[in-house]
Structures are given as C-alpha cells and as structure tokens.
Design an enzyme around this catalytic site. Structure first.
Site, mmCIF file in Angstrom:
data_model
loop_
_atom_site.group_PDB
_atom_site.id
_atom_site.type_symbol
_atom_site.label_atom_id
_atom_site.label_comp_id
_atom_site.label_asym_id
_atom_site.label_seq_id
_atom_site.Cartn_x
_atom_site.Cartn_y
_atom_site.Cartn_z
ATOM 1 N N LYS A 82 74.807 63.097 47.883
ATOM 2 C CA LYS A 82 73.961 61.871 48.477
ATOM 3 C C LYS A 82 74.592 61.027 47.751
ATOM 4 O O LYS A 82 75.065 60.793 47.185
ATOM 5 C CB LYS A 82 72.738 62.027 46.916
ATOM 6 C CG LYS A 82 72.034 61.486 46.437
ATOM 7 C CD LYS A 82 70.827 61.920 45.396
ATOM 8 C CE LYS A 82 69.315 60.496 45.481
ATOM 9 N NZ LYS A 82 68.945 61.317 44.213
ATOM 10 N N LYS A 131 72.017 64.389 51.794
ATOM 11 C CA LYS A 131 71.297 63.627 52.376
ATOM 12 C C LYS A 131 71.387 62.259 51.683
ATOM 13 O O LYS A 131 71.966 61.762 51.478
ATOM 14 C CB LYS A 131 70.237 63.695 50.590
ATOM 15 C CG LYS A 131 69.637 62.727 50.311
ATOM 16 C CD LYS A 131 68.247 62.626 49.326
ATOM 17 C CE LYS A 131 67.502 61.801 49.015
ATOM 18 N NZ LYS A 131 67.096 61.487 47.793
HETATM 19 C C1 PBG Z 1 65.122 60.486 42.554
HETATM 20 C C2 PBG Z 1 65.518 60.425 44.559
HETATM 21 C C3 PBG Z 1 65.231 59.621 45.440
HETATM 22 C C4 PBG Z 1 65.538 59.929 46.655
HETATM 23 C C5 PBG Z 1 64.815 61.831 45.949
HETATM 24 N N1 PBG Z 1 65.260 61.784 44.696
HETATM 25 C C6 PBG Z 1 65.251 57.801 45.434
HETATM 26 C C7 PBG Z 1 66.766 57.626 44.597
HETATM 27 O O1 PBG Z 1 67.742 58.085 44.414
HETATM 28 O O2 PBG Z 1 67.663 56.253 45.248
HETATM 29 C C8 PBG Z 1 64.852 59.593 47.419
HETATM 30 C C9 PBG Z 1 63.828 59.743 48.920
HETATM 31 C C10 PBG Z 1 63.607 59.990 50.022
HETATM 32 O O3 PBG Z 1 63.831 58.112 50.200
HETATM 33 O O4 PBG Z 1 62.710 60.416 50.921
HETATM 34 N N2 PBG Z 1 67.307 60.532 42.070
HETATM 35 ZN ZN ZN Z 2 66.957 59.860 40.479
#
Ligand code: PBG
Ligand code: ZN
Length: 346
Positions: A210, A263
């Site tokens: 991520k 992601k």
């Molecule tokens: C929370 C989370 C996020 C997303 C999914 N779970 C945001 C972040 O990490 O700030 C982002 C998903 C999206 O932008 O569609 N941990």
């Molecule tokens: Zn989070």
C-alpha cells in the site's frame, strides 16, 4: 527474400512479412472478439460499501457523489441490487462518529461494521463474499491507522488492536479480513489471534503493498479519515521503491496471507506484473478513489468517455496480472458486462 530456417522456438512465428500480417487479427469485431486475450467478468470485481452510524438517509459526499455513505437500514437493498449485476463480493468500511485514541468503536460488537456484517450475513447467507477493511483511521481522533504514543505510531501495540478488530469482524461473520494499516507483522499477529479464537477459516487479504499516495484523498474526505497531524509515510510505502514492495509481499505471504493486495492500481501495474510471475496466490488490485476521480472529472468536462476509459483501465489492471479488482466502478462495469453493452458499443 528466401525464408530462413529458424530455430524451433521461433517456428510458430513464421517467416515475417508478407506471410505474417497482424492486421488479419483485427479485421472485424467478431474476429477481434475471438482473439481477445484478456477478458473481464462481473465476478472479478469487488464493490466498496461505506456504512455510517448516526445517519438515517444515504449521505452524498462531494468527492464521490455516486458512492454515498449508507445507513444500516439501506444495506440490504444495496446488496440486492449488487447481486443482480452479477457482483459477488463487497469490501465494507465503517464511518464512525465515535472516535477515541484507541479506536475502541472499531472492535465493539455494537460497532457499525459488525452490525452491517450480521445483517448482510443473515439476509444473504453465502451468496455474497464479505471482506472487511481492518484499520483504525476512521475510528481514531488523530486519524492515523495505528495507536499513537508520543506522536509516534506504535507498531506492536497497533497489532494487538488490529487483531481485536479482525476477531470482531470474524465473530460477526466476515469471510475475509483485510488489514490495511501497514504495520510490520500485522498478518502474523492477526493469523495467530484468529486461530487461537477459533477462526482458522477466516481468510486474510493483506494490503501488502500500500503506497503512500495522494490518490487516497477523495477516500479520506469520504470516510472522514484524514490524519490530524503528520502523514502516513512512516507506515505506507514510498512510491519509488519496488524491491521494498516485493519484500512487503514476501513477508505477508510467509506470515500467512491468503491473498495480497497492491494499491493504488494504475500507477503500479509494473509491480502487479512483476510479482505475478513468481507468487502463487491471488493478487487483488485496489483501484483507488483518486483513480476513479480522474476518470469522473475528465468525463464531466467532456474530455473523455467515462465508460470507455473505465473499461480500458480495469481491463489493463487484469491484463497486468491482477486476479480481482476493488473499484468504485464495480457496479457500473458489472451491469455493463451483464448487458453486454460493452461489446455492442464497439
Ligand atoms: C484506510 C484506507 C485508505 C484507503 C483504503 N483504506 C486510506 C488511507 O490509507 O489513507 C484508500 C482507498 C481509496 O483511496 O479508495 N487505511
Ligand atoms: Zn487506515
């Protein structure tokens, strides 16, 4: 020129022009359909659902108007309409007004996500796969994904809380828990804890790679999870680092992940494609809120055709090597495929 004798491995490619003409493969739509290498199906897609406590009506949020935060009372309707499009999986996010330093509303059986899971499970049984996002940022006052001690995110303490959240989702009836906090060891902590508590059948989808991406901004507005200080760069990945991303994936596999996630999707197709060749478990790509927003905004300007770009982006993610895709377009693409509109349009 006389055709040369080629080594065996090249024989199937023939002797080049004029015998080889690739435009033959593109002669008409029926031929193109026959030669299509990558195909997408409604069951490839996972739809994100946001359930909020303390609202009675669906709530539009500027950045993602068509998605809406839903009250518990609307969840059943929503799932019914999804199933009709051929979608079979959702990922659930909670939007919580009860925030504290320890994210305690994230693991309560009275929490909004836990209630939603139970409601969906009792109405739809095994017809739908329920994935839950396991994180703290929607439930903490500071908006970080872990427990904060002296302005620092405490890794191992966070792992204990994440395990409790995962357990509470498993107890409510989730099929798959998806830890997204990017804490080191979160998969092994959660796997151990679920096994001890009797949930060895609950799967883990790890948000392994991520990246710390500005493409999450629309989501943060939407889910009310923007960090109140600092940023997420001490736990999410730098977008420059592919070896480090592969180490994250390796480590999650060894800790017991059943599937891994990459992601955002579109800027990281190189990573999807690289790991596709050597990992033997499913790869999920999350096409995030900012990717959705880019298509939406440009199409609202009339600069691109929303449907066509959506189909190209999502097909490309699958072509790169993803087995499944989380997308805010899941409903739209599934109904399009179901009605075969995509093929008729061409
Ligand atoms: C929370 C989370 C996020 C997303 C999914 N779970 C945001 C972040 O990490 O700030 C982002 C998903 C999206 O932008 O569609 N941990
Ligand atoms: Zn989070």
């Amino acid at each position: 020129m006389k055709p040369q004798i080629k080594p065996k491995k090249d024989i199937s490619y023939g002797s080049g022009f004029p015998h080889v003409r690739l435009r033959r493969l593109r002669k008409n739509q029926a031929i193109r359909d026959l030669f299509q290498e990558t195909r997408i199906f409604p069951s490839d897609f996972i739809y994100p659902i946001f359930v909020e406590d303390q609202i009675r009506e669906p709530k539009k949020i500027g950045t993602m108007e068509e998605i809406k935060r839903l009250p518990l009372s609307r969840i059943i309707n929503e799932i019914e309409s999804l199933l009709q499009t051929g979608l079979k999986s959702i990922i659930l996010f909670g939007v919580s007004s009860q925030k504290d330093e320890y994210a305690s509303s994230a693991y309560s059986q009275k929490g909004i996500v836990q209630k939603a899971i139970k409601e969906i499970r009792s109405n739809f049984g095994e017809k739908i796969v329920i994935i839950t996002d396991v994180c703290m940022c929607q439930y903490t006052t500071h908006g970080h994904c872990g427990i904060v001690k002296n302005k620092i995110i405490d890794n191992d303490l966070s792992n204990h809380v994440l395990s409790k959240i995962a357990e509470s989702h498993a107890l409510a009836g989730a099929d798959i828990v998806a830890p997204s906090a990017m804490m080191d060891g979160q998969i092994s902590f959660i796997r151990d804890w679920l096994d001890i508590k009797g949930y060895s059948d609950t799967l883990i989808l790890s948000y392994s790679a991520k990246f710390a991406s500005p493409l999450y901004n629309p989501f943060r507005d939407f889910a009310d999870s923007t960090p109140k200080f600092g940023d997420r760069k001490t736990y999410q990945m730098p977008f420059t680092n592919i070896n480090e991303a592969i180490r994250e994936i390796d480590s999650d596999i060894s800790e017991g992940a059943d599937m891994i996630m990459i992601k955002p999707a579109i800027p990281y197709l190189d990573l999807i494609n690289q790991v596709r060749d050597f990992i033997r478990l499913p790869i999920c790509a999350y096409s995030v809120s900012g990717e959705y927003a880019l298509i939406k905004a440009a199409s609202e300007q009339g600069w691109i055709n929303e449907t066509e770009v959506m189909v190209e982006f999502l097909t490309s993610i699958k072509r790169a090597g993803a087995d499944m895709i989380i997308t805010y377009y899941a409903k739209k693409i599934a109904s399009l495929l179901k009605n075969e509109l995509f093929y008729k349009e061409n």
